[in-house]
Design a protein around this motif. Structure first.
Motif, PDB file in Angstrom:
ATOM      1  N   TYR A  64       0.818  -1.211   0.000  1.00 40.01           N
ATOM      2  CA  TYR A  64       0.000   0.000   0.000  1.00 40.01           C
ATOM      3  C   TYR A  64       0.853   1.263   0.000  1.00 40.01           C
ATOM      4  O   TYR A  64       1.919   1.316   0.597  1.00 40.01           O
ATOM      5  CB  TYR A  64      -0.943   0.028   1.210  1.00 40.01           C
ATOM      6  N   VAL A  65       0.349   2.294  -0.667  1.00 40.76           N
ATOM      7  CA  VAL A  65       0.981   3.605  -0.730  1.00 40.76           C
ATOM      8  C   VAL A  65      -0.068   4.618  -0.288  1.00 40.76           C
ATOM      9  O   VAL A  65      -1.223   4.540  -0.713  1.00 40.76           O
ATOM     10  CB  VAL A  65       1.451   3.929  -2.174  1.00 40.76           C
ATOM     11  N   LEU A  66       0.322   5.551   0.574  1.00 40.91           N
ATOM     12  CA  LEU A  66      -0.598   6.590   1.011  1.00 40.91           C
ATOM     13  C   LEU A  66      -0.404   7.828   0.148  1.00 40.91           C
ATOM     14  O   LEU A  66       0.727   8.268  -0.057  1.00 40.91           O
ATOM     15  CB  LEU A  66      -0.365   6.946   2.477  1.00 40.91           C
ATOM     16  N   VAL A  67      -1.505   8.352  -0.365  1.00 40.62           N
ATOM     17  CA  VAL A  67      -1.455   9.513  -1.262  1.00 40.62           C
ATOM     18  C   VAL A  67      -2.394  10.584  -0.724  1.00 40.62           C
ATOM     19  O   VAL A  67      -3.575  10.336  -0.499  1.00 40.62           O
ATOM     20  CB  VAL A  67      -1.881   9.125  -2.700  1.00 40.62           C
ATOM     21  N   GLU A  68      -1.844  11.772  -0.506  1.00 44.37           N
ATOM     22  CA  GLU A  68      -2.657  12.921  -0.094  1.00 44.37           C
ATOM     23  C   GLU A  68      -3.034  13.659  -1.379  1.00 44.37           C
ATOM     24  O   GLU A  68      -2.158  14.114  -2.114  1.00 44.37           O
ATOM     25  CB  GLU A  68      -1.847  13.827   0.835  1.00 44.37           C
ATOM     26  N   MET A  69      -4.335  13.718  -1.638  1.00 45.53           N
ATOM     27  CA  MET A  69      -4.752  14.309  -2.911  1.00 45.53           C
ATOM     28  C   MET A  69      -6.143  14.911  -2.841  1.00 45.53           C
ATOM     29  O   MET A  69      -6.937  14.598  -1.962  1.00 45.53           O
ATOM     30  CB  MET A  69      -4.702  13.246  -4.014  1.00 45.53           C
ATOM     31  N   ASP A  70      -6.405  15.783  -3.789  1.00 43.77           N
ATOM     32  CA  ASP A  70      -7.722  16.356  -4.008  1.00 43.77           C
ATOM     33  C   ASP A  70      -8.353  15.479  -5.084  1.00 43.77           C
ATOM     34  O   ASP A  70      -7.900  15.474  -6.230  1.00 43.77           O
ATOM     35  CB  ASP A  70      -7.568  17.809  -4.482  1.00 43.77           C
ATOM     36  N   MET A  71      -9.361  14.690  -4.712  1.00 43.30           N
ATOM     37  CA  MET A  71      -9.945  13.723  -5.649  1.00 43.30           C
ATOM     38  C   MET A  71     -10.784  14.441  -6.709  1.00 43.30           C
ATOM     39  O   MET A  71     -11.763  15.102  -6.394  1.00 43.30           O
ATOM     40  CB  MET A  71     -10.799  12.712  -4.883  1.00 43.30           C
ATOM     41  N   ASN A  72     -10.345  14.305  -7.959  1.00 38.77           N
ATOM     42  CA  ASN A  72     -11.131  14.771  -9.108  1.00 38.77           C
ATOM     43  C   ASN A  72     -10.841  13.809 -10.254  1.00 38.77           C
ATOM     44  O   ASN A  72     -10.031  12.893 -10.096  1.00 38.77           O
ATOM     45  CB  ASN A  72     -10.788  16.235  -9.459  1.00 38.77           C
ATOM     46  N   ASP A  73     -11.510  13.972 -11.378  1.00 41.50           N
ATOM     47  CA  ASP A  73     -11.334  13.025 -12.485  1.00 41.50           C
ATOM     48  C   ASP A  73      -9.880  12.926 -12.939  1.00 41.50           C
ATOM     49  O   ASP A  73      -9.364  11.832 -13.160  1.00 41.50           O
ATOM     50  CB  ASP A  73     -12.212  13.418 -13.685  1.00 41.50           C
ATOM     51  N   ALA A  74      -9.223  14.062 -13.072  1.00 40.79           N
ATOM     52  CA  ALA A  74      -7.840  14.073 -13.566  1.00 40.79           C
ATOM     53  C   ALA A  74      -6.895  13.373 -12.586  1.00 40.79           C
ATOM     54  O   ALA A  74      -6.057  12.554 -12.993  1.00 40.79           O
ATOM     55  CB  ALA A  74      -7.381  15.505 -13.812  1.00 40.79           C
ATOM     56  N   TRP A  76      -7.704  11.206 -10.230  1.00 38.46           N
ATOM     57  CA  TRP A  76      -8.098   9.798 -10.149  1.00 38.46           C
ATOM     58  C   TRP A  76      -7.467   9.014 -11.301  1.00 38.46           C
ATOM     59  O   TRP A  76      -6.874   7.962 -11.100  1.00 38.46           O
ATOM     60  CB  TRP A  76      -9.623   9.696 -10.199  1.00 38.46           C
ATOM     61  N   HIS A  77      -7.562   9.554 -12.529  1.00 44.53           N
ATOM     62  CA  HIS A  77      -6.994   8.881 -13.705  1.00 44.53           C
ATOM     63  C   HIS A  77      -5.476   8.805 -13.617  1.00 44.53           C
ATOM     64  O   HIS A  77      -4.886   7.780 -13.995  1.00 44.53           O
ATOM     65  CB  HIS A  77      -7.412   9.580 -15.009  1.00 44.53           C
ATOM     66  N   ASP A  94     -15.073   3.521  -8.868  1.00 47.90           N
ATOM     67  CA  ASP A  94     -15.024   4.827  -9.536  1.00 47.90           C
ATOM     68  C   ASP A  94     -15.152   6.000  -8.568  1.00 47.90           C
ATOM     69  O   ASP A  94     -15.015   7.150  -8.974  1.00 47.90           O
ATOM     70  CB  ASP A  94     -16.085   4.914 -10.640  1.00 47.90           C
ATOM     71  N   LYS A  95     -15.427   5.746  -7.298  1.00 45.48           N
ATOM     72  CA  LYS A  95     -15.474   6.814  -6.304  1.00 45.48           C
ATOM     73  C   LYS A  95     -14.839   6.332  -4.993  1.00 45.48           C
ATOM     74  O   LYS A  95     -15.525   5.902  -4.068  1.00 45.48           O
ATOM     75  CB  LYS A  95     -16.914   7.265  -6.049  1.00 45.48           C
ATOM     76  N   PRO A  96     -13.480   6.381  -4.930  1.00 43.50           N
ATOM     77  CA  PRO A  96     -12.775   5.908  -3.737  1.00 43.50           C
ATOM     78  C   PRO A  96     -13.071   6.779  -2.513  1.00 43.50           C
ATOM     79  O   PRO A  96     -13.329   7.977  -2.648  1.00 43.50           O
ATOM     80  CB  PRO A  96     -11.303   6.019  -4.101  1.00 43.50           C
ATOM     81  N   ALA A  97     -13.029   6.144  -1.342  1.00 44.85           N
ATOM     82  CA  ALA A  97     -13.263   6.875  -0.095  1.00 44.85           C
ATOM     83  C   ALA A  97     -11.921   7.127   0.600  1.00 44.85           C
ATOM     84  O   ALA A  97     -11.074   6.233   0.672  1.00 44.85           O
ATOM     85  CB  ALA A  97     -14.173   6.061   0.817  1.00 44.85           C
TER      86      ALA A  97
END
Length: 179
Positions: A64-74, A76-77, A94-97
């Motif tokens: 597992y890798v931890l990623v701090e991100m603002d979830m949007n389509d770009a 996510w892809h 298609d909608k990770p929590a």
């Protein structure tokens, strides 16, 4: 939207490579605004190999890798298309929590504590545990752990010699766990 921590499932053994690939992809696509920290939670451990102490890293969550991100389509892809990424953990495909702030803080604190403290030992011994002596004058004897000193990497062991229990002090490298 605010940045949240997400758990990304990567091929086991490729966590660091996935982390570096993600960082490269973020730079390449100029998406630094959508991403924060990316980390593989590890701690430093000492293991005995060939009678020598060696430092190595142990992952808290292999695969597992931890990623701090603002979830949007770009974003996510970008993560999904990174080589050796199998997907996100939690939520739907298609909608990770994201993980909760409390969970993220606990993981980050554990990583920070690991950086500040002495490396831990890979093999943990406990009083009352059976061990086998593999080196020194008591080689091939079995014994019972009485006391463990992780600072000095030594054990106090009760070894039975001629039917009598004798206390012996040994280094971690001189013993192995009995099968």
């Amino acid at each position: 939207m605010a940045m949240r921590w997400y758990v990304v499932h990567a091929y086991s053994g490729y966590e660091k490579r996935v982390m570096n690939s993600l960082k490269e992809q973020i730079e390449l696509h100029d998406m630094q605004d959508s991403f924060g920290e990316i980390l593989v939670p590890t701690e430093e451990v000492i293991e005995m190999r060939d009678g020598k102490k060696r430092k190595s890293e142990r992952k808290f969550y292999p695969g597992y890798v931890l990623v701090e991100m603002d979830m949007n389509d770009a974003s996510w892809h970008l993560v999904k298309e990174t080589p050796r990424v199998m997907g996100f953990i939690g939520g739907t495909a298609d909608k990770p929590a994201p993980i909760t702030k409390k969970e993220a803080d606990a993981i980050l604190q554990r990583v920070k504590d690991g950086e500040d403290s002495q490396p831990t030992h890979k093999t943990i011994y406990e009083p009352g545990e059976m061990i086998r002596v593999i080196d020194g004058p008591f080689a091939d004897f079995n014994g019972v752990v009485e006391h463990v000193d992780y600072v000095k990497s030594r054990l106090k062991v009760a070894v039975t010699i001629f039917g009598r229990s004798t206390p012996v002090e040994l280094e971690f490298g001189q013993v192995e766990k009995a099968a």
